[in-house]
Design a protein around this motif. Structure first.
Motif, PDB file in Angstrom:
ATOM      1  N   UNK A   6       0.838  -1.202   0.000  1.00 57.13           N
ATOM      2  CA  UNK A   6       0.000   0.000   0.000  1.00 57.13           C
ATOM      3  C   UNK A   6       0.874   1.254   0.000  1.00 57.13           C
ATOM      4  N   UNK A   7       1.925   1.245   0.835  1.00 53.44           N
ATOM      5  CA  UNK A   7       2.783   2.420   0.955  1.00 53.44           C
ATOM      6  C   UNK A   7       3.482   2.746  -0.360  1.00 53.44           C
ATOM      7  N   UNK A   8       3.719   1.705  -1.189  1.00 52.49           N
ATOM      8  CA  UNK A   8       4.369   1.893  -2.476  1.00 52.49           C
ATOM      9  C   UNK A   8       3.567   2.844  -3.358  1.00 52.49           C
ATOM     10  N   UNK A   9       2.242   2.809  -3.194  1.00 51.23           N
ATOM     11  CA  UNK A   9       1.358   3.616  -4.034  1.00 51.23           C
ATOM     12  C   UNK A   9       0.974   4.965  -3.414  1.00 51.23           C
ATOM     13  N   UNK A  10       1.417   5.230  -2.197  1.00 49.73           N
ATOM     14  CA  UNK A  10       1.048   6.497  -1.569  1.00 49.73           C
ATOM     15  C   UNK A  10       1.640   7.668  -2.346  1.00 49.73           C
ATOM     16  N   UNK A  11       0.901   8.754  -2.497  1.00 51.93           N
ATOM     17  CA  UNK A  11       1.427   9.904  -3.235  1.00 51.93           C
ATOM     18  C   UNK A  11       2.677  10.451  -2.558  1.00 51.93           C
ATOM     19  N   UNK A  12       3.707  10.725  -3.356  1.00 50.38           N
ATOM     20  CA  UNK A  12       4.996  11.133  -2.795  1.00 50.38           C
ATOM     21  C   UNK A  12       4.935  12.507  -2.135  1.00 50.38           C
ATOM     22  N   UNK A  13       4.058  13.380  -2.607  1.00 53.81           N
ATOM     23  CA  UNK A  13       4.012  14.733  -2.045  1.00 53.81           C
ATOM     24  C   UNK A  13       3.201  14.802  -0.745  1.00 53.81           C
ATOM     25  N   UNK A  14       2.492  13.727  -0.435  1.00 52.30           N
ATOM     26  CA  UNK A  14       1.703  13.674   0.823  1.00 52.30           C
ATOM     27  C   UNK A  14       0.811  14.901   0.979  1.00 52.30           C
ATOM     28  N   UNK A  15       0.269  15.368  -0.134  1.00 52.86           N
ATOM     29  CA  UNK A  15      -0.475  16.629  -0.129  1.00 52.86           C
ATOM     30  C   UNK A  15      -1.651  16.613   0.850  1.00 52.86           C
ATOM     31  N   UNK A  16      -2.342  15.489   0.983  1.00 57.26           N
ATOM     32  CA  UNK A  16      -3.513  15.435   1.872  1.00 57.26           C
ATOM     33  C   UNK A  16      -3.110  15.655   3.325  1.00 57.26           C
ATOM     34  N   UNK A  17      -1.991  15.040   3.731  1.00 53.05           N
ATOM     35  CA  UNK A  17      -1.525  15.208   5.115  1.00 53.05           C
ATOM     36  C   UNK A  17      -1.240  16.675   5.417  1.00 53.05           C
ATOM     37  N   UNK A  18      -0.555  17.337   4.480  1.00 51.81           N
ATOM     38  CA  UNK A  18      -0.211  18.751   4.687  1.00 51.81           C
ATOM     39  C   UNK A  18      -1.456  19.618   4.801  1.00 51.81           C
ATOM     40  N   UNK A  19      -2.442  19.356   3.953  1.00 50.29           N
ATOM     41  CA  UNK A  19      -3.679  20.142   3.988  1.00 50.29           C
ATOM     42  C   UNK A  19      -4.462  19.895   5.271  1.00 50.29           C
ATOM     43  N   UNK A  20      -4.538  18.633   5.694  1.00 45.50           N
ATOM     44  CA  UNK A  20      -5.228  18.309   6.948  1.00 45.50           C
ATOM     45  C   UNK A  20      -4.527  18.943   8.146  1.00 45.50           C
ATOM     46  N   UNK A  21      -3.197  18.886   8.138  1.00 45.85           N
ATOM     47  CA  UNK A  21      -2.430  19.462   9.255  1.00 45.85           C
ATOM     48  C   UNK A  21      -2.624  20.977   9.332  1.00 45.85           C
TER      49      UNK A  21
END
Length: 214
Positions: A6-21
């Motif tokens: 699953x982690x292999x397919x995670x978006x590299x920019x992690x944009x959702x995490x940054x927006x949620x934070x």
């Protein structure tokens, strides 16, 4: 094995995490300003704080929109699309109700030096601190115990807020306050109580994510 895949397919920019934070950090700021607002006796000084809260609420509206745009752009997301949508919505709702409670205080010209309002503002702040702490842990999902503790804290505070609301309403109806003032205060209590409900909603979504992916 599955989680590694699953982690292999995670978006590299992690944009959702940054927006949620960013959204949850904004919530902490707006909740802190609510506490300042209800402890401020001067109407005009409250109005200045409420304007700052309005700006933060608008920022969260923009962040929610960005999350939905990213949801449309990205086929692969860090967790279920439904959970991303639900978390974004609940964080936005928290901001809406915190801002609405402060706005109503000045709109109705209610003196916030009231035990129910003061205690409810503190409860909202406590719940939001726990929401923000939980959101920050979503990025790696390694410290699931901390997330679970945050969710427990949110639920505990929400239960406290229910008790504060019930006692405040009881005290309100036992007082000799006039009907108009009673209606105004009751509405403010209700809006503040809903803010803690929305914190619990966010906690429930975060808990769901942990159960699925941790």
């Amino acid at each position: 094995m599955a989680s590694g895949f699953l982690k292999f397919f995670l978006p590299k920019d992690k944009v959702f995490y940054s927006l949620f934070e960013e959204a949850s950090q904004n919530l902490e700021a707006i909740a802190g300003k609510l506490v300042l607002c209800v402890n401020e006796s001067d109407y005009n000084k409250r109005a200045t704080i409420i304007k700052e809260m309005e700006d933060l609420e608008h920022q969260n509206d923009d962040l929610t929109h960005k999350i939905f745009v990213e949801l449309g752009r990205n086929f692969i997301t860090p967790f279920d699309r439904e959970d991303i949508h639900a978390l974004a919505t609940s964080l936005d709702d928290i901001a809406d109700y915190i801002y609405a409670s402060a706005k109503k205080i000045n709109f109705y010209k209610v003196d916030p030096n009231d035990s129910g309002i003061l205690k409810m503002a503190d409860a909202i702040h406590d719940a939001v601190l726990a929401v923000n702490a939980a959101v920050k842990e979503l990025r790696n999902l390694k410290n699931t115990q901390k997330i679970v503790e945050c969710v427990i804290k949110i639920n505990y505070v929400e239960n406290q807020a229910d008790d504060i609301f019930d006692l405040s309403i009881e005290k309100l109806f036992d007082s000799d306050i006039d009907a108009k003032s009673l209606i105004k205060k009751r509405e403010i209590y209700q809006i503040m109580e809903v803010a803690t409900d929305k914190c619990e909603d966010a906690g429930n979504v975060i808990e769901s994510i942990v159960v699925k992916y941790a």
